[in-house]
Design an enzyme around this catalytic site. Structure first.
Site, mmCIF file in Angstrom:
data_model
loop_
_atom_site.group_PDB
_atom_site.id
_atom_site.type_symbol
_atom_site.label_atom_id
_atom_site.label_comp_id
_atom_site.label_asym_id
_atom_site.label_seq_id
_atom_site.Cartn_x
_atom_site.Cartn_y
_atom_site.Cartn_z
ATOM 1 C CG ASP A 68 47.667 92.550 53.596
ATOM 2 O OD1 ASP A 68 46.660 91.833 53.403
ATOM 3 O OD2 ASP A 68 47.614 93.602 54.269
ATOM 4 C CG HIS A 122 38.874 93.238 57.443
ATOM 5 N ND1 HIS A 122 38.913 94.241 56.501
ATOM 6 C CD2 HIS A 122 39.979 92.473 57.200
ATOM 7 C CE1 HIS A 122 39.980 94.088 55.733
ATOM 8 N NE2 HIS A 122 40.644 93.025 56.136
ATOM 9 C CG HIS A 177 47.413 97.624 57.629
ATOM 10 N ND1 HIS A 177 48.112 97.533 56.446
ATOM 11 C CD2 HIS A 177 46.582 96.551 57.657
ATOM 12 C CE1 HIS A 177 47.719 96.458 55.779
ATOM 13 N NE2 HIS A 177 46.796 95.845 56.489
HETATM 14 ZN ZN LIG Z 1 42.636 92.353 55.635
#
Ligand SMILES: [Zn+2]
Length: 265
Positions: A68, A122, A177
């Site tokens: 994404d 992450h 996000h």
């Molecule tokens: Zn990610």
């Protein structure tokens, strides 16, 4: 929607959020006819914005390899041949300028320079881009939360977030996000007493009701409301202890327990 940088120390480059997929933002920087995008997961979204604003795509900045965030890179390279900056990671194709900690990127047409920060956690090779008062943290830091552990360790992510938390408070944080309200639901559990967070929550609810992003946030705000930057705070320690059934010995252990709790929240 165009957000002008009102900060007196920020030069006048516009940073525009391009909503993509369900809750991603592809951030577009523009100055005169030039543009750069951060983490273009969807090429069509970027192309529509370039057409709408009459811009030429000069550069792509990539923070990490998730689809994404890079799904649109191949098509954008084919259509526009921009410079592509990203971590040296075999999972990220089309990078023309692999970058690492300490590197500086000069986007001449946009009159802006970014320092590259390695912020693993992450993912193992995640990077962030920092200009004076502007941070693109990818999926490392969200408003009220942080990324999941999908390749790095809790201790890496904790260290990366502590580093970001030490940046100047007025630094604007352009997260990838729109997770703020869901994150603040969890924050309410993990630090029940936090008046500033409740104030921010009301503000964010109004923004979302009006269809507007809750971002950018600031480092100063995150220090006050984000439990993942507050694992040294007694209220967070108490909630984590109660949830885990054992008191963490230090902020690092508290962070790991908090991250694990959020995974199943
Ligand atoms: Zn990610």
């Amino acid at each position: 929607m165009v957000m002008k940088n009102q900060h007196p120390k920020i030069r006048s480059c516009d940073i525009i959020p391009l909503p993509a997929f369900r809750d991603n933002y592809i951030w577009l920087l523009r100055r005169d006819g030039a543009a750069a995008v951060v983490d273009p997961g969807d090429a069509d979204v970027v192309d529509a914005a370039l057409r709408q604003h009459g811009l030429r795509l000069d550069a792509i900045l990539i923070t990490h390899h998730h689809a994404d965030h890079i799904g649109g890179v191949a098509e954008l390279v084919q259509r526009h041949a921009p410079a592509v900056y990203g971590p040296a990671d075999g999972n990220i194709p089309f990078v023309t300028h692999p970058v690492r900690e300490g590197d500086q990127i000069a986007l001449e047409a946009l009159d802006i320079r970014f320092d590259v920060l390695e912020v693993p956690g992450h993912t193992a090779t995640h990077i962030a881009y920092l200009a004076p008062w502007i941070l693109f943290p990818g999926d490392t830091l969200f408003s009220g939360g942080c990324g999941r552990l999908l390749g790095g360790t809790a201790s890496q992510l904790h260290e990366s977030l502590q580093r970001l938390a030490r940046l100047p408070g007025e630094t604007r944080v352009y997260c990838a996000h729109e997770y703020t309200l869901a994150n603040l639901d969890f924050a309410r559990q993990s630090e029940p007493e936090n008046a500033e967070r409740e104030r921010v929550r009301k503000e964010c609810e109004l923004l979302r009701a009006a269809g507007r992003p809750t971002l950018p946030t600031t480092i100063e705000r995150e220090r006050e409301i984000n439990p993942f930057l507050r694992t040294h705070v007694d209220g967070v320690l108490r909630a984590v202890s109660a949830h885990a059934g054992t008191r963490p010995h230090n902020a690092g252990e508290c962070f790991a327990a908090l991250r694990a709790w959020k995974d199943v929240f």
